[in-house]
Structures are given as C-alpha cells and as structure tokens.
Scaffold this motif. Structure first.
Motif, PDB file in Angstrom:
ATOM      1  N   SER A  22       7.029  23.186  29.425  1.00 39.82           N
ATOM      2  CA  SER A  22       7.568  22.720  30.016  1.00 39.82           C
ATOM      3  C   SER A  22       8.837  21.477  29.357  1.00 39.82           C
ATOM      4  O   SER A  22       8.287  20.513  28.660  1.00 39.82           O
ATOM      5  CB  SER A  22       7.337  21.461  30.677  1.00 39.82           C
ATOM      6  N   GLY A  23       9.933  21.996  29.258  1.00 38.52           N
ATOM      7  CA  GLY A  23      11.204  21.111  28.861  1.00 38.52           C
ATOM      8  C   GLY A  23      12.041  21.877  27.556  1.00 38.52           C
ATOM      9  O   GLY A  23      12.639  21.206  27.113  1.00 38.52           O
ATOM     10  N   GLY A  25      13.371  24.153  26.753  1.00 40.94           N
ATOM     11  CA  GLY A  25      14.855  25.168  27.279  1.00 40.94           C
ATOM     12  C   GLY A  25      14.784  26.683  27.601  1.00 40.94           C
ATOM     13  O   GLY A  25      15.869  27.655  27.388  1.00 40.94           O
ATOM     14  N   LYS A  26      13.509  26.799  28.191  1.00 39.05           N
ATOM     15  CA  LYS A  26      13.411  27.897  28.223  1.00 39.05           C
ATOM     16  C   LYS A  26      14.320  29.135  30.286  1.00 39.05           C
ATOM     17  O   LYS A  26      14.964  29.899  29.357  1.00 39.05           O
ATOM     18  CB  LYS A  26      12.330  28.537  29.392  1.00 39.05           C
ATOM     19  N   THR A  27      14.817  27.983  30.656  1.00 40.28           N
ATOM     20  CA  THR A  27      16.459  28.387  31.441  1.00 40.28           C
ATOM     21  C   THR A  27      17.293  28.171  31.012  1.00 40.28           C
ATOM     22  O   THR A  27      18.232  28.876  30.897  1.00 40.28           O
ATOM     23  CB  THR A  27      15.878  27.630  32.302  1.00 40.28           C
ATOM     24  N   SER A  28      17.286  27.357  29.775  1.00 42.66           N
ATOM     25  CA  SER A  28      18.525  27.084  29.049  1.00 42.66           C
ATOM     26  C   SER A  28      19.007  28.684  27.904  1.00 42.66           C
ATOM     27  O   SER A  28      19.996  29.071  28.376  1.00 42.66           O
ATOM     28  CB  SER A  28      18.525  26.104  28.246  1.00 42.66           C
ATOM     29  N   THR A 107      12.137  24.765  36.407  1.00 41.27           N
ATOM     30  CA  THR A 107      11.424  25.271  36.788  1.00 41.27           C
ATOM     31  C   THR A 107      10.177  25.702  38.004  1.00 41.27           C
ATOM     32  O   THR A 107       8.997  24.933  37.141  1.00 41.27           O
ATOM     33  CB  THR A 107      10.991  27.109  36.008  1.00 41.27           C
ATOM     34  N   GLY A 133       7.006  26.309  32.971  1.00 43.21           N
ATOM     35  CA  GLY A 133       6.466  25.591  31.641  1.00 43.21           C
ATOM     36  C   GLY A 133       5.068  25.115  31.661  1.00 43.21           C
ATOM     37  O   GLY A 133       4.520  25.127  33.002  1.00 43.21           O
ATOM     38  N   ARG A 216      15.356  24.501  20.821  1.00 41.59           N
ATOM     39  CA  ARG A 216      16.048  23.167  19.982  1.00 41.59           C
ATOM     40  C   ARG A 216      16.180  23.028  18.759  1.00 41.59           C
ATOM     41  O   ARG A 216      15.907  21.974  18.180  1.00 41.59           O
ATOM     42  CB  ARG A 216      15.698  22.151  20.379  1.00 41.59           C
ATOM     43  N   ASP A 218      18.755  22.705  16.944  1.00 43.02           N
ATOM     44  CA  ASP A 218      19.483  22.048  16.521  1.00 43.02           C
ATOM     45  C   ASP A 218      18.994  20.748  16.454  1.00 43.02           C
ATOM     46  O   ASP A 218      20.209  20.038  15.279  1.00 43.02           O
ATOM     47  CB  ASP A 218      20.557  21.415  17.480  1.00 43.02           C
ATOM     48  N   ALA A 326      20.691  26.671  22.648  1.00 46.59           N
ATOM     49  CA  ALA A 326      20.768  26.862  23.832  1.00 46.59           C
ATOM     50  C   ALA A 326      22.230  26.321  23.796  1.00 46.59           C
ATOM     51  O   ALA A 326      22.220  25.128  23.182  1.00 46.59           O
ATOM     52  CB  ALA A 326      19.683  26.623  24.946  1.00 46.59           C
ATOM     53  N   GLU A 329      23.960  22.367  28.915  1.00 45.21           N
ATOM     54  CA  GLU A 329      23.753  22.261  30.271  1.00 45.21           C
ATOM     55  C   GLU A 329      25.047  22.583  31.471  1.00 45.21           C
ATOM     56  O   GLU A 329      24.722  23.768  32.264  1.00 45.21           O
ATOM     57  CB  GLU A 329      23.235  21.508  30.974  1.00 45.21           C
TER      58      GLU A 329
END
Ligand SMILES: Nc1nc2c(ncn2[C@@H]2O[C@H](COP(=O)(O)OP(=O)(O)OP(=O)(O)O)[C@@H](O)[C@H]2O)c(=O)[nH]1
Length: 452
Positions: A22-23, A25-28, A107, A133, A216, A218, A326, A329
């Motif tokens: 979870s968290g 960045g899958k949706t992103s 999600t 996630g 991520r 970055d 990604a 937001e």
C-alpha cells in the motif's frame, strides 16, 4: 497461435495489473500512464466490461454444476457478489477516466480502468487493473494474494469456457492479464525483496508475467538505485522468482558489453539459445543444456532478430527492475525549462520529468508494455500461463473422476459381496476418463476426452 490472434479482431487487447504494498504509487502510476495515452474515444464513450458495467446484476452469475464458468454468464470478476471483490468500482468512482484524473485516494476495491487507445497506428483496448495495496499480517496478505490469484485464474476460466463452445464468439474479449506490474518498496529496512514480496511474487509468478518496478524513483540517488536493483535481482534469483525476460540475461550482458567495444559478431554466433518467450523457466532449462545449445525448431531464436531489436531488448533487460516516478497528485501541468508541458514532479531545485529516461525508466517500460513487447506478453500468457493452468485443471478433474471411479468400483464389489443385485456400473464417461488418466502427458492427450 494464440486465442486472441485466432479471433478476427483488428483491435488488440492488452490487460495489465498493478500490485504491491500500500502507498507505493500504483494508482499514481496508472494515472501517469493514462496521461501518456492517445485515447480513441472520448471519456464518456469508453467501452465497458462486464465486471464494471454489470456489477449490480452480476450477483446472479452462475456456474455450471462442476464449478466451471458457463459462457453465457461471463463477468471478469470471480467475486461478483462481494462489494470488496476485484472488479468492483473503487471509491465510488464513476468511470475509468474519472479514476485516472479524479482525487487520488487509497484503493480499497480493485478497479478495472478501460481505455480505447491508439499506439503507433494500432488500436488497443487497454485494461489497467488497480488492486488494493498489500497491508497487514502475513495471513491478511496471503488472503489478499489468494484473491488476486483467483482473479487471474478466473480470466483463464473465461477462455476455457469460450474454447469449449461449439460456435465460438468471434468478438469474445481476451480477458487474461498479460502482465502484473509489481511495486517494490524501496524504503524497507533492508534493500531488496521483503519476505512478503517473495511469498507474493512466487505465487503470482505461477499465473502471470511479472514486471518488477521500484516505486518513487525520485527519492533514490543513482548509487542507491543501482544497489537496490542488484539486491532485488539477487533476492529474486535466490528464491527462484522469474521476472519477465526481454532477453536472456547473459545475452543482454554480452550485448551491452559489446556496445562498449566488444566483438560486434559475438552475439550473433553465441546467441542460439532459446528465448524465455516460451515461458518462465525455459531459459534456465536451455542454460542447463549448455550456453550455446541450439534449438532447430524454435522460430524465435534470438539470433533471428534484427540487431536493433536485440539492442532494444538488451537495454530493457538491463533496466529490470524498472524505476518509476509518478506525476504529482493533482496532475498540475508542469513545464520544463524550455516551456514544454511535461508530466512530472516539481522540487525546490527543479522539475522532474516522469518520461525522461535520464530521470527514470517509465518511458522504456511504457513502450515495452504498449508496443514492443505487447504481443510477446500476450503470447506467453496464452501459450505458457494459460496452457499450464488448463493442464493443471484438467489433470485435477481427471484425478477426481478417477477417484470417483475407484469408489464406484469398491461400492460395486461391496454390493456383490453382500449379495446385492443392484450393482453400480461405471458410466461410459467414467471409463473414458480412466483411460485418459493413463494417457496424460501431453496437452492433446489431456484435452481429448474432456472436450465438449
Ligand atoms: N515522491 C513520490 N511520491 C509518489 C510517487 N508516486 C506516488 N507518490 C505518492 O504516494 C502516495 C500514495 O500513492 P498511491 O498512488 O495512492 O499509492 P498506491 O500504491 O495506489 O496506494 P494504495 O491505494 O494504498 O494501494 C501519494 O501521496 C502519491 O502522491 C512518486 O513517484 N514519487
């Protein structure tokens, strides 16, 4: 030839899934990918799929008595009567475009975002499946993994049901998931795969092409990224986890070395080894037989490929696991120093472009998925993962019918012993099934007696 290729359908289908903690960045990622797509239809005119559009009525979906899906009752979700199941609408989102552009939320339910796109003059029906996630105890994570596996297998069942029909639907959609983009946490206490990642990847890898990504990107320096990639590949190798291979790793290494001053003919003379397109594990088998083992009946020998294609494959292979970044937001339109619009993230020290290959591997991954390796992913899904599933399923059924036959026999003997006249005679199909158990070994032998 694959099922999807046999159908007279000019529009190609590509179904991708994202999974991971979870968290991460899958949706992103889905939203960033969406921003790069050339849509063929306006958001309002997007196609729909059974699990999304008919969800309300899907609870009535039935299966045949033996647990198989009947072709008439197709939904892409195995969890039709569960509000939390895969294939349900997530977070009350109305449609795919809304999902890709609305407020970013955690999600909670899986979501199939459907897009009709054009990529390099080819029409593609693209499905991006977002999954919740992984989070919680090992038991919860394993149960979540079960759900994803059930979803993947359900898509194979849909193909099985279609293939059993006397008259197949030329417009039947290919629902199989062609790749699972698996997000790996780069912030865990130890670089590499966590125990949970290893468990999940081992299981998912039996049903789908796995493409690992480091989320991520970055937040990592170049040196950190390199170390992390090496650690992930080592953990995967140590645990027999097979990621999708663009090229056999040894050849990829040789090619890249050659790009840096090696012998230009080297890879041509040394590359008569089978490519992993026959499915994960085959490459290993080829290696066991010797590095330069030849396979005369393999049309897809790596040395048949154009050197440019080989180079591209080597490049992609060297990027595994892909680092992705990604876009921000709110999807704010950012501009680079030349004033061009970009999808990125803005920092006090500058702007990062998600599609700049100097910044991360997203553009390479995107073109591999949507273009250069789309067909290969589909062929492996159908030719390896689906065939394997089909064989397993038929074997299991054969076995259970054989047990039933034996039980009938015992019952009959018992009755005869007891002087009963009402003996049980094995049915023709049971006998046939017993024979088929003996002839199991090739897919054709397995398939024969069961074809309806
Ligand atoms: N710095 C940075 N943050 C990111 C990146 N991708 C996503 N995020 C942030 O991470 C947070 C979680 O992103 P999501 O896309 O919701 O993550 P998810 O994996 O879908 O999470 P679940 O829905 O819980 O499974 C959000 O605040 C994103 O803005 C990235 O590449 N870099």
């Amino acid at each position: 030839m694959s099922y999807s290729m046999r159908r007279k359908n000019v529009v190609s289908e590509l179904n991708l899934m994202v999974a991971g903690n979870s968290g991460l960045g899958k949706t992103s990622f889905i939203r960033t990918l969406y921003g790069t797509l050339k849509l063929r239809t306006s958001p309002g005119g997007l196609r729909s799929k059974a699990s999304v559009s008919n969800f309300g009525s899907a609870a009535t979906t039935s299966t045949s008595g033996n647990g198989d899906i009947t072709p008439e009752n197709r939904s892409t979700s195995p969890n039709n009567n569960s509000q939390n199941g895969i294939g349900t609408k997530a977070n009350g989102t109305k449609d795919s475009a809304g999902y890709a552009t609305g407020k970013l939320q955690r999600t909670l339910n899986s979501f199939e975002a459907l897009f009709e796109i054009e990529e390099g003059h080819e029409k593609i029906n693209l499905t991006l499946v977002d999954t919740p996630g992984f989070v919680g105890s090992d038991e919860v994570i394993d149960a979540h993994c079960d759900e994803i596996l059930a979803y993947l297998e359900y898509q194979f069942d849909l193909t099985l049901a279609e293939e059993r029909k006397v008259r197949r639907n030329p417009k039947a959609t290919d629902n199989q998931i062609h790749a699972c983009i698996y997000f790996i946490d780069q912030a865990s206490h130890r670089p590499g795969l966590s125990d949970a990642d290893i468990r999940i990847l081992k299981r998912l890898g039996t049903r789908v092409n796995l493409i690992p990504v480091i989320a991520r990107g970055d937040t990592l320096t170049r040196a950190q990224t390199k170390r992390l990639k090496q650690a992930i590949l080592k953990d995967a190798a140590d645990n027999q986890i097979q990621f999708f291979q663009f090229l056999s790793p040894k050849l990829a290494k040789r090619l890249l070395a050659q790009q840096h001053g090696g012998d230009p003919d080297q890879y041509h003379s040394n590359s008569r080894r089978r490519h992993s397109r026959n499915g994960p594990g085959d490459d290993e088998e080829a290696e066991e037989g010797g590095e330069d083992e030849e396979s005369d009946d393999d049309d897809d020998d790596e040395d048949d490929w154009d050197p440019e294609v080989l180079e591209e494959k080597a490049q992609l292979q060297s990027l595994i696991p892909f680092t992705v970044i990604a876009q921000e937001e709110d999807g704010t339109d950012l501009r680079d120093e030349k004033g061009r619009r970009i999808q990125g993230r803005e920092f006090p020290w500058g702007v990062l472009d998600c599609l700049n290959s100097q910044h991360c591997d997203l553009s390479g991954l995107r073109s591999a998925l949507l273009s250069s390796h789309r067909q290969e992913l589909k062929e492996i899904t159908y030719g390896y993962f689906y065939e394997k599933y089909r064989t397993e399923k038929l074997l299991a059924r054969t076995k259970s019918q054989h047990i039933a036959y034996q039980q009938q026999q015992q019952l009959q003997q018992q009755r005869q012993k007891n002087g009963s006249t009402g003996g049980v005679t094995p049915t023709g199909s049971t006998l046939k099934n017993k024979e088929s158990l003996l002839s199991v070994g090739s897919a054709a032998a397995i398939a024969g007696p069961w074809e309806e």
